[in-house]
Design a protein around this motif. Structure first.
Motif, PDB file in Angstrom:
ATOM      1  N   THR A   1       0.798  -1.218   0.000  1.00 12.15           N
ATOM      2  CA  THR A   1       0.000   0.000   0.000  1.00 12.15           C
ATOM      3  C   THR A   1       0.834   1.274   0.000  1.00 12.15           C
ATOM      4  OG1 THR A   1      -2.015  -0.990   0.886  1.00 12.15           O
ATOM      5  CG2 THR A   1      -1.637   1.326   1.421  1.00 12.15           C
ATOM      6  N   ARG A   2       2.058   1.210   0.490  1.00 12.52           N
ATOM      7  CA  ARG A   2       2.922   2.389   0.411  1.00 12.52           C
ATOM      8  C   ARG A   2       3.212   2.760  -1.045  1.00 12.52           C
ATOM      9  NH1 ARG A   2       8.474   2.409   0.707  1.00 12.52           N
ATOM     10  NH2 ARG A   2       8.517   0.394   1.761  1.00 12.52           N
ATOM     11  N   VAL A   3       3.107   1.791  -1.951  1.00 18.49           N
ATOM     12  CA  VAL A   3       3.364   2.007  -3.371  1.00 18.49           C
ATOM     13  C   VAL A   3       2.058   2.261  -4.125  1.00 18.49           C
ATOM     14  CG1 VAL A   3       4.437   1.047  -5.446  1.00 18.49           C
ATOM     15  CG2 VAL A   3       5.344   0.476  -3.177  1.00 18.49           C
ATOM     16  N   SER A   4       1.064   1.437  -3.900  1.00 22.61           N
ATOM     17  CA  SER A   4      -0.230   1.599  -4.570  1.00 22.61           C
ATOM     18  C   SER A   4      -1.274   0.770  -3.855  1.00 22.61           C
ATOM     19  CB  SER A   4      -0.145   1.190  -6.041  1.00 22.61           C
ATOM     20  OG  SER A   4       0.117  -0.195  -6.163  1.00 22.61           O
TER      21      SER A   4
ATOM     22  N   GLY B   1       8.297   7.800   1.936  1.00 20.03           N
ATOM     23  CA  GLY B   1       7.276   7.203   2.779  1.00 20.03           C
ATOM     24  C   GLY B   1       6.117   8.049   3.253  1.00 20.03           C
ATOM     25  N   PRO B   2       5.713   9.146   2.573  1.00 23.19           N
ATOM     26  CA  PRO B   2       4.526   9.881   3.035  1.00 23.19           C
ATOM     27  C   PRO B   2       3.234   9.182   2.614  1.00 23.19           C
ATOM     28  CG  PRO B   2       5.385  10.925   1.066  1.00 23.19           C
ATOM     29  CD  PRO B   2       6.326   9.790   1.394  1.00 23.19           C
ATOM     30  N   ALA B   3       3.079   7.936   3.051  1.00 22.74           N
ATOM     31  CA  ALA B   3       1.959   7.102   2.612  1.00 22.74           C
ATOM     32  C   ALA B   3       0.656   7.540   3.272  1.00 22.74           C
ATOM     33  CB  ALA B   3       2.248   5.634   2.938  1.00 22.74           C
ATOM     34  N   ALA B   4      -0.430   7.362   2.534  1.00 19.75           N
ATOM     35  CA  ALA B   4      -1.760   7.718   3.031  1.00 19.75           C
ATOM     36  C   ALA B   4      -2.561   6.467   3.344  1.00 19.75           C
ATOM     37  CB  ALA B   4      -2.492   8.553   1.982  1.00 19.75           C
ATOM     38  N   SER B   5      -3.543   6.610   4.203  1.00 19.12           N
ATOM     39  CA  SER B   5      -4.410   5.486   4.558  1.00 19.12           C
ATOM     40  C   SER B   5      -5.475   5.277   3.485  1.00 19.12           C
ATOM     41  CB  SER B   5      -5.090   5.767   5.896  1.00 19.12           C
ATOM     42  OG  SER B   5      -6.175   4.882   6.106  1.00 19.12           O
TER      43      SER B   5
END
Length: 441
Positions: free
Chosen positions: A61-64, A276-280
């Motif tokens: 999920t950090r990627v897509s 790493g500014p991943a979103a939920s």
């Protein structure tokens, strides 16, 4: 439904249907929330293909993520872009969009009138990375934009509706200057939203959003988006963007050769994956829900803001109102050109009596919420001089038009008559505080 499938539909239809593509064998009407860190691979070869980029399925999920992808397709369709990337916040979108263009030793030209978080990101944090930034004080001075560009410049950056002074950007004029210099124009379209303004149609190359604001609309989530217009010629000057057009990967190809016009967005996604500014996925779902009513909310908010701005301009307690929808605004011509549907719902006004009057006015408001946020269905108020701009020197604040009596409003969807009534009683308290302060001197 893909962006291409809704090109002929009007905005209100696209905001509901764009980006919806069934996943798997089930066909839920609402976009599902894929609340998972990773995705199962069918076999050894599929795992390898997804990491190599030859299989467009999801791995981590950090990627897509399928929920992210639905939101990305929808915002690309609404902005008229070729694609988008979803990030953890609006500030993550700004930093990632620009860091995908500039590196140590490079240069960015930016409007001085910016959201304070973006301004300090450029002034302090980018400086620590060795990226120089020149701020253009008079945004409407196209010659000043042109004069600021150097051979090291990698991007021009501005906001469509600057916060909080409403000093609008001449998008087409600045875009022409950027393109003559061979660099892209990156614009933050948060306060306008794609309902009021689509910058790509006026020459902008990259659009960023704080999706936490109008796109979400309810003040519940954080999120950011980077939208690629898909038309900038990255190969025109390969040496200016070597990470896209010169440097070769293990397969012997450049990113441009591998991804074509999608090279910039591919690099944005890679950069975001590594930093790493991943979103939920839950936030993506809630933003998708918010976008479904975007035009309804933004139109009402803009109409109400104009009514309040006109009323405030007539009040004796008010020294000035910064709203491009007013005939008195020096940016009225740009508002007619770029914002015919409405001029947005975030603006500033200055009360007479300076900080004492402003403080008394803010503390007396009952319907307006005192908080740092924008684009909410609830109306909000903030005193920039003591909050968002508190770390600036007084001279710097005054030079930027942040006077002691300036208040920023973000108008919600309440009845404008009730908002006016609340402002009227608060301004009366502010006037009394001004008189009292004058009497003690």
């Amino acid at each position: 439904m893909s962006a291409a499938g809704v090109e002929g539909w009007n905005f209100a239809t696209r905001q509901v249907h764009a980006g919806v593509e069934p996943e798997g064998t089930h066909h839920p009407r609402a976009t599902p929330v894929y609340l998972t860190a990773g995705f199962v691979f069918d076999d050894f070869d599929q795992a390898s293909a997804r990491f190599a980029g030859t299989d467009d399925g999801h791995a981590y999920t950090r990627v897509s993520n399928p929920t992210h992808a639905a939101l990305e397709r929808r915002i690309a369709a609404l902005e008229g872009g070729s694609g988008a990337t979803f990030l953890g916040s609006g500030q993550a979108a700004v930093s990632t969009a620009l860091l995908a263009l500039a590196a140590t030793g490079d240069h960015i030209v930016a409007a001085s009138s910016l959201y304070e978080g973006s301004r300090e990101l450029l002034r302090e944090n980018f400086a620590r990375l060795g990226i120089d930034v020149t701020f253009v004080a008079r945004t409407r001075d196209l010659e000043a934009w042109e004069a600021a560009i150097t051979p090291r410049t990698k991007a021009l950056f501005a906001e469509t509706i600057p916060n909080p002074k409403n000093d609008l950007l001449d998008i087409a004029g600045v875009a022409d200057i950027a393109h003559r210099a061979g660099v892209p124009l990156v614009v933050d379209n948060t306060l306008a939203s794609p309902y009021l303004l689509r910058p790509i149609e006026h020459g902008a190359d990259i659009v960023v959003h704080s999706a936490s604001k109008f796109l979400s609309g309810h003040g519940t989530v954080l999120g950011g988006l980077v939208v690629d217009g898909g038309s900038f010629e990255w190969a025109r000057d390969p040496a200016r963007y070597p990470h896209l057009a010169v440097e070769r990967g293990i397969d012997g190809r450049t990113l441009l050769e591998r991804a074509g016009q999608g090279a910039y967005l591919e690099y944005v996604r890679t950069l975001a994956m590594r930093f790493g500014p991943a979103a939920s996925p839950l936030n993506a779902f809630l933003i998708l829900q918010g976008i479904e009513t975007l035009s309804l909310r933004v139109q009402r908010q803009s109409d109400s803001a104009l009514a309040l701005a006109r009323w405030l301009e007539r009040q004796p307690e008010v020294e000035s109102v910064d709203y491009s929808g007013l005939d008195s605004s020096p940016h009225r011509d740009l508002a007619r050109r770029y914002l015919p549907r409405g001029q947005g719902s975030v603006f500033g006004f200055t009360v007479r009596g300076g900080r004492p009057a402003a403080e008394a006015t803010v503390n007396s408001l009952e319907l307006f919420t005192r908080m740092t946020h924008l684009g909410d269905v609830r109306s909000l108020v903030l005193h920039p001089g003591s909050t968002t701009h508190v770390l600036r020197t007084e001279d710097d604040r005054l030079a930027s038009g942040i006077d002691p009596g300036l208040l920023r409003l973000s108008i919600g969807v309440e009845d404008p008559e009730d908002l006016i009534r609340d402002l009227a009683q608060a301004l009366a308290v502010g006037r009394a505080a001004m008189v009292q302060a004058a009497g003690t001197r």
